[in-house]
Design an enzyme around this catalytic site. Structure first.
Site, PDB file in Angstrom:
ATOM      1  N   GLU A 188      41.133  35.392  41.561  1.00  0.00           N
ATOM      2  CA  GLU A 188      40.752  35.643  40.070  1.00  0.00           C
ATOM      3  C   GLU A 188      41.736  36.310  39.332  1.00  0.00           C
ATOM      4  OE1 GLU A 188      36.583  36.252  38.027  1.00  0.00           O
ATOM      5  OE2 GLU A 188      37.191  37.710  39.580  1.00  0.00           O
TER       6      GLU A 188
ATOM      7  N   GLY B 132      34.692  35.366  49.617  1.00  0.00           N
ATOM      8  CA  GLY B 132      34.383  36.237  50.649  1.00  0.00           C
ATOM      9  C   GLY B 132      33.652  35.352  52.017  1.00  0.00           C
TER      10      GLY B 132
ATOM     11  N   HIS C 144      31.863  28.325  45.975  1.00  0.00           N
ATOM     12  CA  HIS C 144      32.126  29.834  46.020  1.00  0.00           C
ATOM     13  C   HIS C 144      30.975  30.302  46.586  1.00  0.00           C
ATOM     14  CE1 HIS C 144      34.124  33.294  43.662  1.00  0.00           C
ATOM     15  NE2 HIS C 144      33.180  33.877  44.182  1.00  0.00           N
ATOM     16  N   LEU C 145      31.387  31.277  47.663  1.00  0.00           N
ATOM     17  CA  LEU C 145      30.467  31.873  48.616  1.00  0.00           C
ATOM     18  C   LEU C 145      30.871  33.242  48.501  1.00  0.00           C
ATOM     19  CD1 LEU C 145      30.102  28.543  50.857  1.00  0.00           C
ATOM     20  CD2 LEU C 145      28.061  29.592  50.056  1.00  0.00           C
ATOM     21  N   GLY C 146      30.459  34.130  47.690  1.00  0.00           N
ATOM     22  CA  GLY C 146      30.848  35.343  47.855  1.00  0.00           C
ATOM     23  C   GLY C 146      29.643  36.133  47.757  1.00  0.00           C
TER      24      GLY C 146
ATOM     25  N   ASP D 100      24.953  41.715  52.651  1.00  0.00           N
ATOM     26  CA  ASP D 100      26.358  41.548  53.400  1.00  0.00           C
ATOM     27  C   ASP D 100      26.149  40.465  54.565  1.00  0.00           C
ATOM     28  OD1 ASP D 100      28.785  41.859  54.774  1.00  0.00           O
ATOM     29  OD2 ASP D 100      29.435  43.338  53.361  1.00  0.00           O
TER      30      ASP D 100
ATOM     31  N   ARG E 151      20.695  37.954  44.596  1.00  0.00           N
ATOM     32  CA  ARG E 151      19.814  37.120  43.742  1.00  0.00           C
ATOM     33  C   ARG E 151      19.263  35.947  44.452  1.00  0.00           C
ATOM     34  NH1 ARG E 151      25.275  36.707  40.712  1.00  0.00           N
ATOM     35  NH2 ARG E 151      25.243  38.421  39.448  1.00  0.00           N
TER      36      ARG E 151
ATOM     37  N   GLY F  98      32.872  32.109  51.981  1.00  0.00           N
ATOM     38  CA  GLY F  98      33.422  30.686  52.276  1.00  0.00           C
ATOM     39  C   GLY F  98      34.970  30.651  52.849  1.00  0.00           C
TER      40      GLY F  98
ATOM     41  N   LYS G 255      38.991  47.601  36.402  1.00  0.00           N
ATOM     42  CA  LYS G 255      39.942  47.044  37.231  1.00  0.00           C
ATOM     43  C   LYS G 255      41.099  46.330  36.733  1.00  0.00           C
ATOM     44  CE  LYS G 255      36.610  45.234  40.153  1.00  0.00           C
ATOM     45  NZ  LYS G 255      36.064  44.157  40.761  1.00  0.00           N
TER      46      LYS G 255
ATOM     47  N   HIS H  95      31.748  32.173  37.193  1.00  0.00           N
ATOM     48  CA  HIS H  95      32.771  32.034  38.169  1.00  0.00           C
ATOM     49  C   HIS H  95      33.854  30.602  37.829  1.00  0.00           C
ATOM     50  CE1 HIS H  95      29.911  33.248  41.676  1.00  0.00           C
ATOM     51  NE2 HIS H  95      30.609  34.417  41.288  1.00  0.00           N
TER      52      HIS H  95
ATOM     53  N   ARG I 298      28.191  39.721  56.545  1.00  0.00           N
ATOM     54  CA  ARG I 298      28.642  40.130  57.889  1.00  0.00           C
ATOM     55  C   ARG I 298      27.525  40.731  58.731  1.00  0.00           C
ATOM     56  NH1 ARG I 298      34.012  42.556  55.389  1.00  0.00           N
ATOM     57  NH2 ARG I 298      32.270  42.656  53.737  1.00  0.00           N
TER      58      ARG I 298
ATOM     59  N   ASN J  42      39.744  43.847  33.892  1.00  0.00           N
ATOM     60  CA  ASN J  42      38.498  43.608  34.154  1.00  0.00           C
ATOM     61  C   ASN J  42      37.697  44.846  33.891  1.00  0.00           C
ATOM     62  OD1 ASN J  42      35.997  42.676  34.993  1.00  0.00           O
ATOM     63  ND2 ASN J  42      36.562  42.019  37.071  1.00  0.00           N
TER      64      ASN J  42
ATOM     65  N   ARG K 176      39.635  39.711  31.734  1.00  0.00           N
ATOM     66  CA  ARG K 176      38.356  38.811  31.993  1.00  0.00           C
ATOM     67  C   ARG K 176      37.195  39.071  31.163  1.00  0.00           C
ATOM     68  NH1 ARG K 176      34.234  39.432  37.008  1.00  0.00           N
ATOM     69  NH2 ARG K 176      33.301  37.393  36.489  1.00  0.00           N
TER      70      ARG K 176
HETATM   71  P1  AMP Z   1      33.375  38.435  47.591  1.00  0.00           P
HETATM   72  O1  AMP Z   1      31.951  38.494  46.441  1.00  0.00           O
HETATM   73  O2  AMP Z   1      34.169  37.037  47.424  1.00  0.00           O
HETATM   74  O3  AMP Z   1      34.055  39.717  47.679  1.00  0.00           O
HETATM   75  O4  AMP Z   1      32.419  38.334  48.991  1.00  0.00           O
HETATM   76  C1  AMP Z   1      31.750  39.077  49.632  1.00  0.00           C
HETATM   77  C2  AMP Z   1      31.119  38.707  50.550  1.00  0.00           C
HETATM   78  O5  AMP Z   1      31.647  38.039  51.610  1.00  0.00           O
HETATM   79  C3  AMP Z   1      29.819  39.523  51.224  1.00  0.00           C
HETATM   80  O6  AMP Z   1      28.419  38.723  51.587  1.00  0.00           O
HETATM   81  C4  AMP Z   1      30.660  39.709  52.671  1.00  0.00           C
HETATM   82  O7  AMP Z   1      29.649  39.774  53.993  1.00  0.00           O
HETATM   83  C5  AMP Z   1      31.218  38.167  52.951  1.00  0.00           C
HETATM   84  N1  AMP Z   1      32.423  38.287  53.859  1.00  0.00           N
HETATM   85  C6  AMP Z   1      33.561  38.798  53.969  1.00  0.00           C
HETATM   86  N2  AMP Z   1      34.339  38.809  55.093  1.00  0.00           N
HETATM   87  C7  AMP Z   1      33.432  38.131  55.736  1.00  0.00           C
HETATM   88  C8  AMP Z   1      33.422  37.819  57.198  1.00  0.00           C
HETATM   89  N3  AMP Z   1      34.433  37.880  57.886  1.00  0.00           N
HETATM   90  N4  AMP Z   1      32.334  36.836  57.743  1.00  0.00           N
HETATM   91  C9  AMP Z   1      31.206  36.815  56.812  1.00  0.00           C
HETATM   92  N5  AMP Z   1      31.235  37.175  55.792  1.00  0.00           N
HETATM   93  C10 AMP Z   1      32.224  37.759  55.144  1.00  0.00           C
END
Ligand code: AMP
Length: 406
Positions: free
Chosen positions: A388, A335, A212-214, A287, A245, A337, A14, A181, A289, A7, A92
């Site tokens: 992925e 992340g 897809h919730l990242g 983030d 975004r 989700g 990566k 995605h 979290r 990637n 990718r």
């Molecule tokens: P990704 O793009 O799939 O790596 O996801 C990143 C997102 O996942 C960030 O907003 C992180 O805060 C969130 N995330 C990862 N672990 C957790 C968790 N234990 N609780 C809440 N959000 C999380």
């Protein structure tokens, strides 16, 4: 069969080396600050042997790729005895335009086409091409496969992918919904497809929403196993609320900030891509979290960011259930989700009328793949971890030898 997944970004690269016999990761790593004129490094990790960090001048992607190959075949800390053990390389690629609806073996025609649609992914496609060219130069005999983020969504019907703009923008300039995605949506939906089929629901009848919730967020309506609609558009900024975004907004806001607030086009673009979403509303973080922690501490704007994030998600689920004329399963992935029971539960709140009901205990205790729906009737609410790199490796193996290599 061993597949190397690459990637390549504009200043990073990566990789993962995957053994398709058991789909285990043999090695993984990251080259950073390529061409930055200083501070470049390769961090590589070989399963069972630990991590190595190598600092060196890395002026371009060819040097980066060469370092990766040297690290993989290092006598002491490598994962391979010889590069010829790599059967294929999967790349990718962000944007395949309207040309690629599947992964393809890379040849001159393919690289020319990726180049030709680069205006649709100006930050990513040229970087992806640099990775491809470096790998082809160093391993000319290994088949190289391009796996596109947009490919899965090429099945969207015309009334779904054409914007209500002057038609010439579509027919002459290719301005349309492409979606992103795709590798992740395809991966988790094909897993959900198998689960539903095993319960007796044939694929032709299945209606699934993959969430897809990242850091980037997109939902896809998957009808009869194919992408029917997806929330991201010409670019990844459309749709749901994301880390930085904004997702859907009134498009007139873009001209307003330019004519009334004096933003340049670039500043307006930065605003919607880098300074909005969870970060923009909360003023705290992109983030989830941090947003959840701050909300628990009573921080009002973090609470508002969380409310807007989940409300928009719920609205999309309702819209896609209507678009597909019904719903059989929702899949949470990436992340947030996969790891946030609180967000999953908040999104599903109020959707009982559709037959969506989450079991609080199953939701809270979910690790890895789970069905978190209450009871056995109604819509399945599933958590399916995305992967992925593995998806790219599987696609690569399939294109090269017509099977998954398993
Ligand atoms: P990704 O793009 O799939 O790596 O996801 C990143 C997102 O996942 C960030 O907003 C992180 O805060 C969130 N995330 C990862 N672990 C957790 C968790 N234990 N609780 C809440 N959000 C999380």
């Amino acid at each position: 069969m061993i597949v190397l997944v690459v990637n390549a970004g504009s200043s990073s690269l990566k990789y993962q080396l995957i053994n398709m016999e058991d789909e285990g990761v043999l090695a993984r790593g990251l080259v950073e600050r390529i061409g930055a004129g200083g501070g470049s490094s390769l961090t590589s990790e070989v399963t069972g042997k630990g991590k190595t960090v190598l600092k060196a001048a890395i002026p371009d992607h060819r040097v980066a790729m060469q370092m990766v190959f040297s690290a993989l075949t290092d006598k002491e800390n490598g994962a391979l005895t010889d590069l010829s053990q790599i059967s294929a390389i999967g790349h990718r690629v962000l944007h395949g335009g309207s040309v690629f609806s599947d992964s393809v073996v890379i040849d001159k025609r393919v690289t020319d086409t990726i180049q030709a649609v680069s205006h649709l992914g100006p930050l990513h496609n040229p970087a992806n091409l640099m990775g491809i060219e470096a790998a082809m130069h160093l391993m000319p005999n290994a088949p190289q496969v391009a796996v596109f983020d947009t490919a899965f969504h090429q099945t969207m019907p015309k009334h779904v992918h054409v914007y209500a703009l002057p038609y010439s923008l579509y027919s002459e300039y290719g301005i349309r919904r492409y979606g992103f995605h795709g590798t992740s949506h395809k991966y988790v939906s094909s897993r959900a497809k198998k689960i539903l089929a095993a319960e007796g629901l044939p694929v032709e009848k299945q209606r699934i929403i993959t969430c897809h919730l990242g850091n980037g967020v997109s939902f896809t309506a998957v009808k009869a196993g194919k992408s029917f609609d997806t929330s991201m558009g010409l670019t990844p900024v459309e749709g749901l609320v994301m880390g930085t975004r904004c997702g859907d907004i009134d498009p007139a806001i873009m001209s307003y900030v330019q004519s009334k607030l004096g933003y340049t086009a670039k500043q307006a673009d930065d605003m919607i891509n880098k300074r909005s979403g969870l970060l923009g509303i909360s003023g705290v973080s992109n983030d989830m979290r941090d947003i959840e922690k701050k909300t628990a501490e009573g921080h009002e704007l973090s609470q508002l960011a969380l409310d807007i994030f989940c409300y928009r998600a719920r609205k999309y689920i309702g819209a896609y259930a209507a678009a597909m004329e019904g719903l059989d399963a929702i899949v949470f992935t990436a992340g947030i989700g996969e790891h946030s029971p609180a967000v999953r539960s908040k999104i599903c709140q109020g959707l009982e009328f559709l037959g969506i009901k989450v079991d609080p205990e199953k939701n809270q205790n979910c690790r890895g793949e789970c069905n978190i729906s209450a009871g056995t009737e109604g819509i399945r609410v599933l958590v399916i971890p995305t992967n992925e790199e593995l998806a790219i490796a599987r696609e690569t193996a399939q294109v090269v030898c017509g099977e998954t290599g398993k």
